[in-house]
Design a protein around this motif. Sequence first.
Motif, PDB file in Angstrom:
ATOM      1  N   SER A 116       0.815  -1.223   0.000  1.00 25.35           N
ATOM      2  CA  SER A 116       0.000   0.000   0.000  1.00 25.35           C
ATOM      3  C   SER A 116       0.847   1.271   0.000  1.00 25.35           C
ATOM      4  O   SER A 116       0.490   2.282   0.599  1.00 25.35           O
ATOM      5  CB  SER A 116      -0.957  -0.003   1.196  1.00 25.35           C
ATOM      6  N   ARG A 125       1.075  -2.831  -4.359  1.00 27.84           N
ATOM      7  CA  ARG A 125       0.991  -4.283  -4.174  1.00 27.84           C
ATOM      8  C   ARG A 125       2.028  -4.962  -5.048  1.00 27.84           C
ATOM      9  O   ARG A 125       2.076  -4.723  -6.256  1.00 27.84           O
ATOM     10  CB  ARG A 125      -0.406  -4.788  -4.526  1.00 27.84           C
ATOM     11  N   SER A 186      -7.791  -7.443   5.123  1.00 28.61           N
ATOM     12  CA  SER A 186      -7.088  -8.240   4.113  1.00 28.61           C
ATOM     13  C   SER A 186      -7.517  -7.842   2.705  1.00 28.61           C
ATOM     14  O   SER A 186      -6.686  -7.737   1.790  1.00 28.61           O
ATOM     15  CB  SER A 186      -7.346  -9.728   4.341  1.00 28.61           C
ATOM     16  N   MET A 187      -8.811  -7.594   2.531  1.00 29.30           N
ATOM     17  CA  MET A 187      -9.314  -7.151   1.233  1.00 29.30           C
ATOM     18  C   MET A 187      -8.730  -5.791   0.863  1.00 29.30           C
ATOM     19  O   MET A 187      -8.370  -5.534  -0.288  1.00 29.30           O
ATOM     20  CB  MET A 187     -10.835  -7.089   1.262  1.00 29.30           C
ATOM     21  N   GLY A 188      -8.611  -4.919   1.864  1.00 28.30           N
ATOM     22  CA  GLY A 188      -8.024  -3.613   1.606  1.00 28.30           C
ATOM     23  C   GLY A 188      -6.567  -3.694   1.214  1.00 28.30           C
ATOM     24  O   GLY A 188      -6.110  -3.002   0.295  1.00 28.30           O
ATOM     25  N   GLU A 190      -5.234  -6.072  -0.264  1.00 28.29           N
ATOM     26  CA  GLU A 190      -5.218  -6.636  -1.612  1.00 28.29           C
ATOM     27  C   GLU A 190      -5.664  -5.608  -2.642  1.00 28.29           C
ATOM     28  O   GLU A 190      -5.854  -5.937  -3.813  1.00 28.29           O
ATOM     29  CB  GLU A 190      -6.123  -7.871  -1.677  1.00 28.29           C
ATOM     30  N   GLN A 191      -5.852  -4.364  -2.185  1.00 30.19           N
ATOM     31  CA  GLN A 191      -6.199  -3.221  -3.040  1.00 30.19           C
ATOM     32  C   GLN A 191      -7.626  -3.285  -3.577  1.00 30.19           C
ATOM     33  O   GLN A 191      -7.910  -2.818  -4.679  1.00 30.19           O
ATOM     34  CB  GLN A 191      -5.202  -3.081  -4.209  1.00 30.19           C
ATOM     35  N   THR A 192      -8.542  -3.855  -2.797  1.00 29.40           N
ATOM     36  CA  THR A 192      -9.956  -3.847  -3.168  1.00 29.40           C
ATOM     37  C   THR A 192     -10.474  -2.414  -3.102  1.00 29.40           C
ATOM     38  O   THR A 192     -10.338  -1.736  -2.085  1.00 29.40           O
ATOM     39  CB  THR A 192     -10.776  -4.738  -2.231  1.00 29.40           C
ATOM     40  N   GLU A 193     -11.085  -1.968  -4.164  1.00 24.14           N
ATOM     41  CA  GLU A 193     -11.548  -0.583  -4.252  1.00 24.14           C
ATOM     42  C   GLU A 193     -12.531  -0.266  -3.128  1.00 24.14           C
ATOM     43  O   GLU A 193     -13.441  -1.045  -2.840  1.00 24.14           O
ATOM     44  CB  GLU A 193     -12.205  -0.342  -5.614  1.00 24.14           C
ATOM     45  N   LEU A 195     -11.801  -0.068   0.012  1.00 16.77           N
ATOM     46  CA  LEU A 195     -11.293  -0.546   1.298  1.00 16.77           C
ATOM     47  C   LEU A 195      -9.822  -0.225   1.523  1.00 16.77           C
ATOM     48  O   LEU A 195      -9.342  -0.324   2.655  1.00 16.77           O
ATOM     49  CB  LEU A 195     -11.500  -2.066   1.417  1.00 16.77           C
ATOM     50  N   VAL A 196      -9.123   0.172   0.468  1.00 17.61           N
ATOM     51  CA  VAL A 196      -7.680   0.367   0.553  1.00 17.61           C
ATOM     52  C   VAL A 196      -7.304   1.386   1.620  1.00 17.61           C
ATOM     53  O   VAL A 196      -6.419   1.149   2.449  1.00 17.61           O
ATOM     54  CB  VAL A 196      -7.111   0.805  -0.816  1.00 17.61           C
ATOM     55  N   ALA A 199      -7.930   0.007   5.246  1.00 10.72           N
ATOM     56  CA  ALA A 199      -7.447  -1.332   5.605  1.00 10.72           C
ATOM     57  C   ALA A 199      -6.693  -1.317   6.930  1.00 10.72           C
ATOM     58  O   ALA A 199      -6.845  -2.221   7.766  1.00 10.72           O
ATOM     59  CB  ALA A 199      -6.545  -1.870   4.499  1.00 10.72           C
TER      60      ALA A 199
END
Length: 233
Positions: A116, A125, A186-188, A190-193, A195-196, A199
């Motif tokens: 991040s 990432r 964890s989703m954040g 992983e760069q989930t829109e 949530l980044v 996170a």
Amino acid sequence: MQQKPARPWADAARAAPLLVCGAIAGPLFVGVFLITGATRAGYDPLRHPVSSLALGDLGWTQVVTFVVTGALTVAFAFGLRRALRPLGGSIWGPVLVGIWGAGLIGAGVFVTDPISGYPPGTPDRLTQYGSAHAALHDGVSVLAFVALVAACFVFARRFAGWGSPLWAAYSAVTGIVFTGAFVLSSMGFEQTEGLVNLAGLFQRVSITAAWCWLSLLALHLLRRQEIGDRAGG
């Protein structure tokens, strides 16, 4: 002359110093990441994971924190085993707490990869692990997180059997909160829109909830032991 039977809490009394280890580990861990996270240049506590504090010139502070609090938690696990004997004992609860502690030590020994955008200048990432120790860091961390969640539910069941419904409920709620916040973090990472940028916050919610539960569990057992000593005395 008939020998007086040993007090039920006599063996548990030896657990007191180990329970104290469990009481202080959480505040120490949380206090360090709050202070260092607020003062580290380029670090955003809302976005970046606690493990990233182990990177850079001052990363040794987080490494030491992982190792020291992990060792304190392993000691606490041994104290749990002794302290719970008057209640009927528990095997898996202390074992799982010990795994959590050992995982923290491993997370300190094996430093994570950048994520991040921290440290500044690194990508959000990495497409693959930059080193073997980063892969080991993630492996031991996941094992520790799973063990902690399992411990929450094991103790929820045990406390229900011991006639402590409030502690049973608190243990179960902690497991649920920890799991939910951990998944979102964890989703954040992983760069989930969407949530980044939160996170790090979600991870701090999960970690703080877990440490609060462990510290309060240690204090609860210390209090029970004190009451038992008075009754036996």
